[in-house]
Design an enzyme around this catalytic site. Structure first.
Site, PDB file in Angstrom:
ATOM      1  N   GLU A 107      -8.966   4.768   8.451  1.00 50.33           N
ATOM      2  CA  GLU A 107      -9.581   5.603   7.417  1.00 50.33           C
ATOM      3  C   GLU A 107     -10.877   5.007   6.886  1.00 50.33           C
ATOM      4  OE1 GLU A 107      -8.522   8.584   6.758  1.00 50.33           O
ATOM      5  OE2 GLU A 107      -6.851   8.322   8.130  1.00 50.33           O
ATOM      6  N   GLU A 118     -11.013  -0.346   4.757  1.00 47.24           N
ATOM      7  CA  GLU A 118     -10.188   0.851   4.890  1.00 47.24           C
ATOM      8  C   GLU A 118     -10.725   1.960   3.984  1.00 47.24           C
ATOM      9  OE1 GLU A 118      -5.432   1.848   5.465  1.00 47.24           O
ATOM     10  OE2 GLU A 118      -6.031   0.108   4.281  1.00 47.24           O
ATOM     11  N   ARG A 129     -14.732   3.514   2.183  1.00 48.31           N
ATOM     12  CA  ARG A 129     -16.023   4.009   2.646  1.00 48.31           C
ATOM     13  C   ARG A 129     -17.168   3.138   2.149  1.00 48.31           C
ATOM     14  NH1 ARG A 129     -16.327   9.079   4.608  1.00 48.31           N
ATOM     15  NH2 ARG A 129     -18.488   9.245   3.910  1.00 48.31           N
ATOM     16  N   ARG A 150      -7.286  -0.101 -15.359  1.00 49.73           N
ATOM     17  CA  ARG A 150      -6.772   0.708 -16.458  1.00 49.73           C
ATOM     18  C   ARG A 150      -5.693  -0.064 -17.199  1.00 49.73           C
ATOM     19  NH1 ARG A 150     -10.099   5.068 -17.482  1.00 49.73           N
ATOM     20  NH2 ARG A 150     -10.809   5.947 -15.507  1.00 49.73           N
TER      21      ARG A 150
END
Length: 310
Positions: free
Chosen positions: A182, A198, A200, A293
């Site tokens: 991916e 894995e 972009r 977060r």
């Protein structure tokens, strides 16, 4: 004297004069005292192997032409499609690092091409060409784009690429790098050391060795025009967790971006050290950060990343 390059290659040129691609198997980096340009090479200057490659491909409606391309100064912008393809080869051959040569307006000098297993084809007449090529067997169209797959032109040593379509010519993959199924790496981008990709990498993004981009993560340089992005750098030993993203914000060494955290220059983050909300651009380039977060804050929280810190 300026840093330059030269190479002899084979260009696919359509009947209307469009340069579809140019393959340069053995580019050279060397000082050039002269001007940039591309010229047809005479047959007597070619090796027997090259002579077998040139001539007309009547089915694809293209001519395979031997050319010599010279770039007098790699700091100057490219001047034509041959020039662009030579620069892309230099990057994928790991002869120059991303962001160290001028790639301004490179894509504007290229045309969208139909990339097939029979060779590049002009998009405007492809249905006619498809009919011609049927006699050669099954036709695979890999895509219609300005840039081809890297592995059709350059296969660098010591790398793993699970899906050829996801690495474009002009990507720079350091030895030891793995591009997972991916993963995706664009041109003038890549890894300067062993990395696991894995996610972009857009054009104009470089990452340091030891960096790990998890599934669905993204590093994207800020877009400055339709075909141009600003430079973006990510340091060594960084990690982007699944679905994390950083757009237009440099990262120093040993930074970690938590699951689903998305940072842009104007994204407000809570800096634990100062106890204040600040835009992400103010932490750009800092090393040893962990941004994730946390329940007490509606904004991503920035803490010092103590892993790997002495």
């Amino acid at each position: 004297m300026s840093r330059g390059a030269r190479a002899v290659g084979i260009a696919n040129i359509a009947m209307n004069g469009t340069v579809l691609d140019t393959w340069f198997p053995s580019p050279e980096l060397l000082p050039i005292d002269g001007t940039s340009g591309t010229h047809r090479v005479s047959a007597h200057e070619l090796s027997p192997k090259f002579l077998k490659l040139i001539g007309a491909d009547h089915d694809r409606l293209v001519e395979l032409v031997p050319v010599r391309t010279v770039i007098a100064d790699l700091d100057a912008p490219p001047i034509d499609a041959h020039d662009v393809f030579l620069r892309l080869h230099l990057l994928s051959h790991r002869m120059v690092e991303p962001l160290t040569i001028n790639m301004a307006s490179a894509l504007e000098l290229l045309q969208p091409v139909v990339w097939t297993n029979k060779g590049p084809c002009l998009a405007d007449n492809f249905e006619t060409v498809r009919t011609n090529l049927r006699a050669r067997g099954l036709i695979h169209v890999y895509g219609i784009d300005r840039l081809p797959r890297m592995v059709d032109y350059v296969v660098p040593s010591g790398v793993t690429i699970a899906e050829a379509e996801r690495v474009r010519l002009g990507a720079y993959l350091a030895e030891g790098t793995s591009v997972m199924r991916e993963g995706y790496v664009s041109y003038n981008a890549g890894s300067l050391g062993p990395a696991r990709i894995e996610g972009r990498l857009s054009s104009s993004v470089v990452v340091g060795g030891g960096t790990d981009l998890s599934l669905s993560s993204a590093l994207m340089a800020s877009r400055v025009s339709e075909f141009e992005r600003a430079s973006m750098r990510v340091g060594r030993d960084c990690r982007l967790h699944p679905s994390a993203g950083v757009i237009g914000v440099d990262l120093g060494d040993r930074c970690e971006i938590g699951v689903n955290v998305m940072l842009e220059p104007d994204t407000m983050v809570f800096d634990v050290e100062t106890g204040t909300q600040v835009p992400a651009r103010t932490i750009a380039g800092r090393a040893d950060l962990r941004i994730e977060r946390e329940p007490f804050s509606t904004s991503p929280v920035v803490r010092r990343n103590t892993l790997g810190v002495d």
